[in-house]
Design a protein around this motif. Structure first.
Motif, mmCIF file in Angstrom:
data_model
loop_
_atom_site.group_PDB
_atom_site.id
_atom_site.type_symbol
_atom_site.label_atom_id
_atom_site.label_comp_id
_atom_site.label_asym_id
_atom_site.label_seq_id
_atom_site.Cartn_x
_atom_site.Cartn_y
_atom_site.Cartn_z
ATOM 1 N N UNK A 57 1.600 52.534 -41.569
ATOM 2 C CA UNK A 57 2.616 51.784 -41.872
ATOM 3 C C UNK A 57 3.628 52.438 -40.830
ATOM 4 N N UNK A 58 4.840 52.362 -41.577
ATOM 5 C CA UNK A 58 6.254 52.886 -40.981
ATOM 6 C C UNK A 58 6.711 54.271 -40.990
ATOM 7 N N UNK A 59 5.550 54.525 -42.784
ATOM 8 C CA UNK A 59 5.438 55.823 -42.613
ATOM 9 C C UNK A 59 5.205 56.720 -42.245
ATOM 10 N N UNK A 60 3.233 56.413 -41.973
ATOM 11 C CA UNK A 60 2.952 57.524 -41.273
ATOM 12 C C UNK A 60 3.279 57.466 -39.664
ATOM 13 N N UNK A 61 3.689 56.146 -39.205
ATOM 14 C CA UNK A 61 4.264 56.304 -38.081
ATOM 15 C C UNK A 61 5.227 57.188 -37.503
ATOM 16 N N UNK A 62 6.046 57.846 -38.758
ATOM 17 C CA UNK A 62 7.445 58.362 -38.621
ATOM 18 C C UNK A 62 6.673 60.196 -38.355
ATOM 19 N N UNK A 63 5.211 60.421 -39.704
ATOM 20 C CA UNK A 63 5.116 61.495 -39.335
ATOM 21 C C UNK A 63 3.984 62.448 -37.766
ATOM 22 N N UNK A 64 4.000 60.888 -37.237
ATOM 23 C CA UNK A 64 2.624 61.332 -35.804
ATOM 24 C C UNK A 64 3.148 62.239 -35.738
ATOM 25 N N UNK A 65 2.216 62.761 -34.871
ATOM 26 C CA UNK A 65 2.605 64.557 -34.274
ATOM 27 C C UNK A 65 1.716 64.041 -33.030
ATOM 28 N N UNK A 66 1.804 65.226 -32.021
ATOM 29 C CA UNK A 66 1.214 65.757 -30.859
ATOM 30 C C UNK A 66 -0.003 65.491 -31.010
ATOM 31 N N UNK A 67 -0.835 66.022 -32.024
ATOM 32 C CA UNK A 67 -2.188 66.921 -32.517
ATOM 33 C C UNK A 67 -2.612 65.650 -32.860
ATOM 34 N N UNK A 68 -2.629 64.733 -33.874
ATOM 35 C CA UNK A 68 -3.044 63.658 -34.886
ATOM 36 C C UNK A 68 -2.995 62.198 -33.291
ATOM 37 N N UNK A 69 -1.944 62.468 -32.405
ATOM 38 C CA UNK A 69 -2.160 61.564 -31.709
ATOM 39 C C UNK A 69 -3.499 61.200 -31.098
ATOM 40 N N UNK A 70 -4.047 63.040 -30.530
ATOM 41 C CA UNK A 70 -4.811 63.610 -30.117
ATOM 42 C C UNK A 70 -5.960 63.552 -30.646
ATOM 43 N N UNK A 71 -6.004 64.247 -31.549
ATOM 44 C CA UNK A 71 -7.269 64.386 -32.448
ATOM 45 C C UNK A 71 -7.446 62.915 -33.414
ATOM 46 N N UNK A 72 -6.661 62.765 -34.052
ATOM 47 C CA UNK A 72 -7.231 61.550 -35.201
ATOM 48 C C UNK A 72 -6.741 59.875 -34.752
ATOM 49 N N UNK A 73 -6.303 60.038 -33.193
ATOM 50 C CA UNK A 73 -5.633 58.537 -33.339
ATOM 51 C C UNK A 73 -6.593 58.332 -31.681
ATOM 52 N N UNK A 74 -7.520 59.198 -30.994
ATOM 53 C CA UNK A 74 -7.931 60.235 -30.222
ATOM 54 C C UNK A 74 -7.560 59.317 -28.352
ATOM 55 N N UNK A 75 -6.269 59.628 -28.610
ATOM 56 C CA UNK A 75 -5.555 58.571 -27.609
ATOM 57 C C UNK A 75 -5.011 59.851 -26.598
ATOM 58 N N UNK A 76 -6.246 59.757 -25.614
ATOM 59 C CA UNK A 76 -6.392 61.546 -24.518
ATOM 60 C C UNK A 76 -5.347 61.103 -23.304
ATOM 61 N N UNK A 77 -4.753 59.821 -23.089
ATOM 62 C CA UNK A 77 -3.687 60.225 -21.886
ATOM 63 C C UNK A 77 -2.171 61.289 -21.557
ATOM 64 N N UNK A 78 -2.369 61.581 -22.043
ATOM 65 C CA UNK A 78 -0.950 62.800 -22.173
ATOM 66 C C UNK A 78 0.791 61.954 -22.040
ATOM 67 N N UNK A 79 0.460 61.062 -20.714
ATOM 68 C CA UNK A 79 1.771 60.202 -20.582
ATOM 69 C C UNK A 79 2.169 59.163 -21.105
ATOM 70 N N UNK A 80 0.802 58.569 -22.387
ATOM 71 C CA UNK A 80 1.109 57.830 -22.979
ATOM 72 C C UNK A 80 1.700 58.427 -24.522
ATOM 73 N N UNK A 81 0.339 59.658 -24.539
ATOM 74 C CA UNK A 81 0.959 60.603 -25.956
ATOM 75 C C UNK A 81 2.732 60.028 -25.565
ATOM 76 N N UNK A 82 3.244 61.556 -25.046
ATOM 77 C CA UNK A 82 4.126 61.634 -24.690
ATOM 78 C C UNK A 82 5.233 59.986 -25.321
ATOM 79 N N UNK A 83 4.850 58.872 -24.616
ATOM 80 C CA UNK A 83 5.675 57.986 -24.319
ATOM 81 C C UNK A 83 5.815 57.619 -26.314
ATOM 82 N N UNK A 84 4.642 57.596 -26.429
ATOM 83 C CA UNK A 84 4.483 57.298 -28.262
ATOM 84 C C UNK A 84 6.213 58.385 -28.723
ATOM 85 N N UNK A 85 5.424 59.330 -28.357
ATOM 86 C CA UNK A 85 6.369 60.208 -29.560
ATOM 87 C C UNK A 85 8.201 60.532 -29.394
ATOM 88 N N UNK A 86 7.993 59.787 -27.914
ATOM 89 C CA UNK A 86 9.688 59.317 -27.389
ATOM 90 C C UNK A 86 9.981 58.464 -27.617
#
Length: 491
Positions: free
Chosen positions: A378-407
Motif C-alpha cells: 500500500x502507500x506506506x509500504x511503497x514509501x518504505x521500499x529500498x533498493x534492497x527490498x526491491x531485490x530481496x523481497x519483491x525479487x525484481x531482478x532488473x537493475x534498470x527496473x529497480x532504479x526506475x521504481x526508486x526514481x
C-alpha cells in the motif's frame, strides 16, 4: 547567437545551482534533491534524483575528472556522490554544524572547500576525505568560493560584501572589504593564467547585491600576500546579480540576475553580447560546459534552461557534436503540468493497494502490478521500499527496473499533494504541508518537529534569515492550522 535548446523541469522547488562536467549536467534545489542529466540528449540518468540531504541543497560541483559530485546543504553537510552509480561516497560534516552554502573543488581534485552560514570555511583533503584546515570571517555568511586555475589559492565572498584570497594553509593573503555593496553573491576565477615578468596573474569575476558584475586582476609575486585590482564594472542587468561563470577558454563570461535575465559578455573587454529572457523568475545559477558550447541557467521558476552558443548566424539549435536535440522542453512541460489523478489528492502514505496499482499503471510499470498486489504494497509500504527490498523481497531482478521504481518513488515524495497548494501551508524547512504549525521568534511559521530539530542541532539562527533567534519559544499558529485542515478536507 545563443539559442535555447531545452528546458528541464524536473525540480519541485527553486533551482539553486547548476554545473557541468565533460558529459553530465547537474542541478540542485530547495526540494532537497540533485538531478543529473546526460549532455548527449539531456535525459535524466537512471540513478537520478540523488536524495541524501535533509534540507534544501544550495550548491553542487563536479570534480574536474567528473568522477564525483559534491553537494552542500542547510543540513550542515557536504555530500560526495559517485557518478558511476549515484551512491554516497562520503558525508563531510561542517565544523560547527552550520548550514553549508557553497563548495568548490580545486583543479586537480586535491582539495574541496566549503563555506557556511556562520562565516566559517573548511578546507578538505579530498583523496582522504579529511578536514585539513578551517578559517572564518566573523559576523557574515560565506556564499561564494572558487580556486585559482593553479589550485594554490582560492577566493571567498560573503554577505558582508568582501572578497578574500586565501592560500592552502587558510592564511588570508588579501581582503577587499567593500567589493560589492550589500553583499557578494558569487565569484569565479577564469581558467586562464597570465604572467607579467615574475608576477603571476588571475582574473576573478564577482557579482553582488549592488546589481553589478565585476572583473578583478589578482597578482601574486614571490613575496607574501597578493594584490587585487578592479578592471571592469559591468552593469548589463538591472537587479541583484546572483551568479557568474567563465567559459572553458576564458573568452566569455555569463551572469544570472534577479531581473530574470542571463547576460553573456565578451570577458576580456567586458562587452555585453547577449541578454537572454526565457526565465519567469530570478536566475540563481549559470554555468558553461567545459567541452561543448553550452550554457545552463537555473532559476527560482524551478527550471534549468540549456542554451547553445552558435558560431554562425543560423538559428537552428543543435546539440553537442552537431546532434539535433529532441524537444525536451515540451516533454518536460507536459510532465510538470500533469494533473495528478484522484488518488494523488491523498497523502501517498494513505494510498490503498488499488491506489498503488493505479499509480504503477500511470508510470508505465504495469509489469509490477501483480508483484505489488501479491505482497500487499500500500502507500506506506511503497514509501518504505529500498533498493534492497526491491531485490530481496519483491525479487525484481532488473537493475534498470529497480532504479526506475526508486526514481518514481522519489518523485512521489517530492510531488505536491495537489496542484496549487498555498505556499503558506508549506514548512520552509521541509517544504511539506504543515500538521502542527508554530511561529518562531523570526516571525515565520514552521512545522513544530522541523524547527525543534533545527534549534537542537544547529546554531540558534533563523532558517529564513540566518539571523540569531532571540528566543527558542514556539507559539502554536492555530489560525494557520485550521486553514490547512479546511483546505485539506476540501481536496
Amino acid at each position: 547567437m545563443v539559442s535555447l535548446i531545452c528546458t528541464l523541469q524536473s525540480h519541485r522547488d527553486d533551482v539553486n545551482w547548476c554545473t557541468f562536467s565533460s558529459s553530465l549536467l547537474a542541478s540542485c534545489s530547495a526540494d532537497k534533491t540533485i538531478r543529473v542529466y546526460s549532455t548527449q540528449d539531456f535525459t535524466e540518468l537512471p540513478f537520478s534524483p540523488l536524495s541524501g540531504h535533509g534540507y534544501g541543497v544550495h550548491c553542487c560541483c563536479f570534480s574536474p575528472c567528473g568522477q564525483y559530485l559534491a553537494s552542500c546543504s542547510t543540513d550542515a553537510t557536504t555530500v560526495v556522490w559517485a557518478m558511476d552509480s549515484g551512491e554516497i561516497e562520503a558525508v563531510l560534516e561542517h565544523p560547527g554544524r552550520s548550514p553549508v552554502r557553497v563548495c568548490a573543488f580545486s583543479p586537480d581534485s586535491s582539495w574541496l572547500v566549503s563555506g557556511a552560514s556562520d562565516g566559517t570555511l573548511a578546507l578538505w583533503d579530498f583523496p582522504s576525505r579529511t578536514l585539513r584546515r578551517t578559517g572564518a570571517v566573523p559576523d557574515t555568511t560565506m556564499v561564494a568560493c572558487s580556486f585559482t586555475p593553479c589550485g594554490q589559492l582560492f577566493a571567498t565572498g560573503s554577505t558582508y560584501g568582501d572578497l578574500r584570497i586565501w592560500d592552502l594553509n587558510v592564511n588570508q593573503l588579501h581582503a577587499e572589504k567593500y567589493a560589492h555593496d550589500l553583499g557578494v553573491t558569487c565569484c569565479q576565477f577564469s581558467p586562464q593564467i597570465m604572467k607579467s615578468g615574475h608576477v603571476v596573474q588571475f582574473r576573478l569575476a564577482s557579482c553582488g547585491q549592488d546589481s553589478l558584475l565585476k572583473v578583478w586582476i589578482i597578482s601574486r609575486t614571490s613575496s607574501p600576500g597578493c594584490k587585487m585590482q578592479l578592471v571592469h564594472t559591468l552593469s548589463g542587468q538591472c537587479a541583484t546579480v546572483l551568479s557568474c561563470a567563465y567559459s572553458a577558454d576564458g573568452q566569455l563570461l555569463v551572469s544570472g540576475s534577479m531581473d530574470k535575465t542571463v547576460a553573456v559578455y565578451e570577458a576580456n573587454n567586458g562587452i555585453l553580447l547577449y541578454t537572454l529572457n526565457q526565465h519567469e523568475r530570478y536566475v540563481t545559477s549559470c554555468a558553461f560546459s567545459p567541452t561543448a558550447p553550452l550554457i545552463a541557467s537555473g532559476s527560482m521558476d524551478k527550471t534549468v534552461n540549456v542554451w547553445r552558443v552558435e558560431d554562425g548566424s543560423s538559428g537552428h539549435a543543435s546539440g553537442p557534436k552537431g546532434k539535433s536535440l529532441p524537444n525536451e522542453a515540451g516533454s518536460a512541460s507536459h510532465e510538470a503540468g500533469r494533473k495528478w489523478p484522484g488518488h494523488s489528492r491523498l497523502m501517498v502514505s494513505e494510498w490503498s493497494e488499488d491506489d498503488v496499482s493505479s499509480w504503477l499503471l500511470e508510470e508505465g510499470l504495469e509489469s509490477l502490478v501483480d508483484t505489488f498486489k501479491a505482497n500487499n504494497i500500500d502507500g506506506a509500504e511503497l514509501l518504505s521500499l529500498s533498493k534492497e527490498s526491491l531485490s530481496s523481497d519483491l525479487h525484481i531482478e532488473s537493475l534498470g527496473l529497480r532504479s526506475k521504481v526508486l526514481r518514481k518513488i522519489e518523485e512521489l515524495k517530492m510531488a505536491p499533494v495537489s496542484n496549487g497548494i498555498p505556499d503558506e501551508f508549506l514548512c520552509p524547512i521541509t517544504h511539506e504541508i504543515m500538521k502542527d504549525p508554530v511561529i518562531a521568534a523570526d516571525g515565520y511559521s514552521y512545522e513544530r518537529e522541523a524547527i525543534e530539530s533545527w534549534i537542537n542541532t544547529k546554531s540558534r539562527s533563523s532558517p529564513m534569515t540566518n539571523l540569531p533567534l532571540q528566543t527558542t519559544l514556539l507559539t502554536p499558529n492555530r489560525t494557520l492550522k485550521m486553514a490547512i485542515c479546511r483546505w485539506t478536507s476540501s481536496q
